[in-house]
Design an enzyme around this catalytic site. Sequence first.
Site, PDB file in Angstrom:
ATOM      1  N   ILE A  14       0.834  -1.212   0.000  1.00 30.92           N
ATOM      2  CA  ILE A  14       0.000   0.000   0.000  1.00 30.92           C
ATOM      3  C   ILE A  14       0.868   1.261   0.000  1.00 30.92           C
ATOM      4  O   ILE A  14       0.599   2.218  -0.736  1.00 30.92           O
ATOM      5  CB  ILE A  14      -0.955  -0.020   1.213  1.00 30.92           C
ATOM      6  CG1 ILE A  14      -1.975  -1.155   1.051  1.00 30.92           C
ATOM      7  CG2 ILE A  14      -1.661   1.321   1.378  1.00 30.92           C
ATOM      8  CD1 ILE A  14      -2.807  -1.447   2.300  1.00 30.92           C
ATOM      9  N   ASP A  44      13.582   2.700  10.665  1.00 30.92           N
ATOM     10  CA  ASP A  44      12.707   1.930  11.544  1.00 30.92           C
ATOM     11  C   ASP A  44      11.796   2.933  12.236  1.00 30.92           C
ATOM     12  O   ASP A  44      12.277   3.787  13.001  1.00 30.92           O
ATOM     13  CB  ASP A  44      13.560   1.156  12.565  1.00 30.92           C
ATOM     14  CG  ASP A  44      12.710   0.293  13.492  1.00 30.92           C
ATOM     15  OD1 ASP A  44      11.472   0.499  13.557  1.00 30.92           O
ATOM     16  OD2 ASP A  44      13.286  -0.579  14.161  1.00 30.92           O
ATOM     17  N   TYR A 130      -2.991  -7.335  16.422  1.00 31.78           N
ATOM     18  CA  TYR A 130      -3.203  -6.497  15.235  1.00 31.78           C
ATOM     19  C   TYR A 130      -4.493  -5.687  15.375  1.00 31.78           C
ATOM     20  O   TYR A 130      -4.513  -4.481  15.102  1.00 31.78           O
ATOM     21  CB  TYR A 130      -3.248  -7.398  14.000  1.00 31.78           C
ATOM     22  CG  TYR A 130      -3.283  -6.677  12.677  1.00 31.78           C
ATOM     23  CD1 TYR A 130      -2.140  -6.059  12.173  1.00 31.78           C
ATOM     24  CD2 TYR A 130      -4.450  -6.622  11.918  1.00 31.78           C
ATOM     25  CE1 TYR A 130      -2.170  -5.411  10.945  1.00 31.78           C
ATOM     26  CE2 TYR A 130      -4.486  -5.980  10.697  1.00 31.78           C
ATOM     27  CZ  TYR A 130      -3.336  -5.378  10.205  1.00 31.78           C
ATOM     28  OH  TYR A 130      -3.369  -4.740   8.987  1.00 31.78           O
ATOM     29  N   LYS A 134      -4.800  -1.594  15.536  1.00 31.09           N
ATOM     30  CA  LYS A 134      -5.501  -0.784  14.523  1.00 31.09           C
ATOM     31  C   LYS A 134      -6.635   0.030  15.139  1.00 31.09           C
ATOM     32  O   LYS A 134      -6.916   1.150  14.707  1.00 31.09           O
ATOM     33  CB  LYS A 134      -6.000  -1.683  13.390  1.00 31.09           C
ATOM     34  CG  LYS A 134      -4.862  -2.331  12.592  1.00 31.09           C
ATOM     35  CD  LYS A 134      -3.926  -1.292  11.989  1.00 31.09           C
ATOM     36  CE  LYS A 134      -2.883  -1.905  11.069  1.00 31.09           C
ATOM     37  NZ  LYS A 134      -2.026  -0.898  10.411  1.00 31.09           N
TER      38      LYS A 134
HETATM   39  P1  NAI Z   1       3.607  -4.825   3.216  1.00 25.77           P
HETATM   40  O1  NAI Z   1       4.236  -5.817   4.118  1.00 25.77           O
HETATM   41  O2  NAI Z   1       3.572  -5.069   1.756  1.00 25.77           O
HETATM   42  O3  NAI Z   1       4.229  -3.368   3.477  1.00 25.77           O
HETATM   43  C1  NAI Z   1       4.505  -2.912   4.772  1.00 25.77           C
HETATM   44  C2  NAI Z   1       5.836  -2.213   4.739  1.00 25.77           C
HETATM   45  O4  NAI Z   1       6.096  -1.710   6.053  1.00 25.77           O
HETATM   46  C3  NAI Z   1       7.008  -3.152   4.358  1.00 25.77           C
HETATM   47  O5  NAI Z   1       7.737  -2.599   3.272  1.00 25.77           O
HETATM   48  C4  NAI Z   1       7.842  -3.210   5.628  1.00 25.77           C
HETATM   49  O6  NAI Z   1       9.234  -3.310   5.373  1.00 25.77           O
HETATM   50  C5  NAI Z   1       7.483  -1.878   6.293  1.00 25.77           C
HETATM   51  N1  NAI Z   1       7.758  -1.910   7.720  1.00 25.77           N
HETATM   52  C6  NAI Z   1       7.453  -2.880   8.617  1.00 25.77           C
HETATM   53  N2  NAI Z   1       7.939  -2.562   9.824  1.00 25.77           N
HETATM   54  C7  NAI Z   1       8.566  -1.366   9.692  1.00 25.77           C
HETATM   55  C8  NAI Z   1       9.277  -0.520  10.591  1.00 25.77           C
HETATM   56  N3  NAI Z   1       9.454  -0.872  11.879  1.00 25.77           N
HETATM   57  N4  NAI Z   1       9.783   0.644  10.115  1.00 25.77           N
HETATM   58  C9  NAI Z   1       9.616   0.983   8.826  1.00 25.77           C
HETATM   59  N5  NAI Z   1       8.968   0.222   7.927  1.00 25.77           N
HETATM   60  C10 NAI Z   1       8.448  -0.942   8.361  1.00 25.77           C
HETATM   61  O7  NAI Z   1       2.111  -4.671   3.779  1.00 25.77           O
HETATM   62  P2  NAI Z   1       0.851  -3.838   3.261  1.00 25.77           P
HETATM   63  O8  NAI Z   1      -0.219  -4.839   3.104  1.00 25.77           O
HETATM   64  O9  NAI Z   1       1.186  -2.926   2.172  1.00 25.77           O
HETATM   65  O10 NAI Z   1       0.521  -3.030   4.594  1.00 25.77           O
HETATM   66  C11 NAI Z   1       0.650  -1.620   4.701  1.00 25.77           C
HETATM   67  C12 NAI Z   1      -0.234  -1.148   5.840  1.00 25.77           C
HETATM   68  O11 NAI Z   1      -1.587  -1.425   5.497  1.00 25.77           O
HETATM   69  C13 NAI Z   1       0.039  -1.872   7.162  1.00 25.77           C
HETATM   70  O12 NAI Z   1      -0.080  -0.969   8.234  1.00 25.77           O
HETATM   71  C14 NAI Z   1      -1.079  -2.903   7.215  1.00 25.77           C
HETATM   72  O13 NAI Z   1      -1.384  -3.260   8.528  1.00 25.77           O
HETATM   73  C15 NAI Z   1      -2.202  -2.134   6.545  1.00 25.77           C
HETATM   74  N6  NAI Z   1      -3.285  -2.947   6.036  1.00 25.77           N
HETATM   75  C16 NAI Z   1      -3.059  -3.912   5.076  1.00 25.77           C
HETATM   76  C17 NAI Z   1      -4.109  -4.680   4.623  1.00 25.77           C
HETATM   77  C18 NAI Z   1      -3.937  -5.746   3.605  1.00 25.77           C
HETATM   78  O14 NAI Z   1      -4.859  -6.530   3.394  1.00 25.77           O
HETATM   79  N7  NAI Z   1      -2.809  -5.834   2.920  1.00 25.77           N
HETATM   80  C19 NAI Z   1      -5.475  -4.482   5.120  1.00 25.77           C
HETATM   81  C20 NAI Z   1      -5.599  -3.430   6.098  1.00 25.77           C
HETATM   82  C21 NAI Z   1      -4.539  -2.700   6.520  1.00 25.77           C
END
Ligand code: NAI
Length: 229
Positions: A14, A44, A130, A134
Amino acid sequence: MAGLVAVTGGASGIGAAVAEAVREAGGQSAVADLNAGARATRLDVTDDAAVAAWMEGLAGLTGLVCAAGISANTPSLTAAPASFRRVLEVNVTGSFLAAQAAARRMEKGGSIVFIASVSGLVGMADRVAYSASKAAVINMAAAMAVDLAPRGIRVNAICPGPVETPMVRELHDAATRAAWHARVPLRRYAEPGEIAQMALFLLDPARSGYVTGQAIAVDGGFSTAGLMP
Ligand code: NAI
């Protein structure tokens, strides 16, 4: 879109879609992620000094999207304390640190967008950490919206339903996917770009200048659906 938008977690999923959408709309994006990439600075979000230093370098900041986040299997009876703490640390504290540092840099107002989740609106099986994180992010948007309104800074949260991203590809097996398809009226997962378009709307004061403190679901109808055929 005018100004500079900072995106945490922007190397993947996202966050990456948000950064791309900002650039396509004519804006500038500054991306940070735990995983440094071609476009991403290594950061981080739980490291408050590093977050503050990154923001210090961003002149003309008008927007922040907090997409950095993690999930973990945390059943209520067996979740490990360390796992629970880590999810809250990244998703809640990390989002807060970025938002606080960004707000201090937004001298002429701005817009902060948290990527929360429908998991913060309803209870999800095996996701107590989680879901708690949220729900906290959703209220953090409301509380920060009140505090930051006098500075012309709006704060909102997006609550996506299931989105096709690397996080989901790792966590969702066939049974989980079938369960989501059965409960989402639109019968599909979102593409990351569909969440990014809501972020663009919330970032743009010309379109959402009177919207603040809100949690907006982009979930194919999941969180409002009742009985379904
Ligand atoms: P993703 O895993 O593809 O991207 C998340 C990014 O956050 C990764 O690039 C990761 O390296 C980075 N990250 C993790 N911990 C970190 C830290 N301590 N410092 C800096 N960067 C860090 O996941 P996605 O799906 O794109 O998720 C993005 C957001 O959307 C998250 O907050 C997730 O909870 C939320 N979300 C995702 C959904 C889904 O179905 N994919 C649904 C609802 C919310």
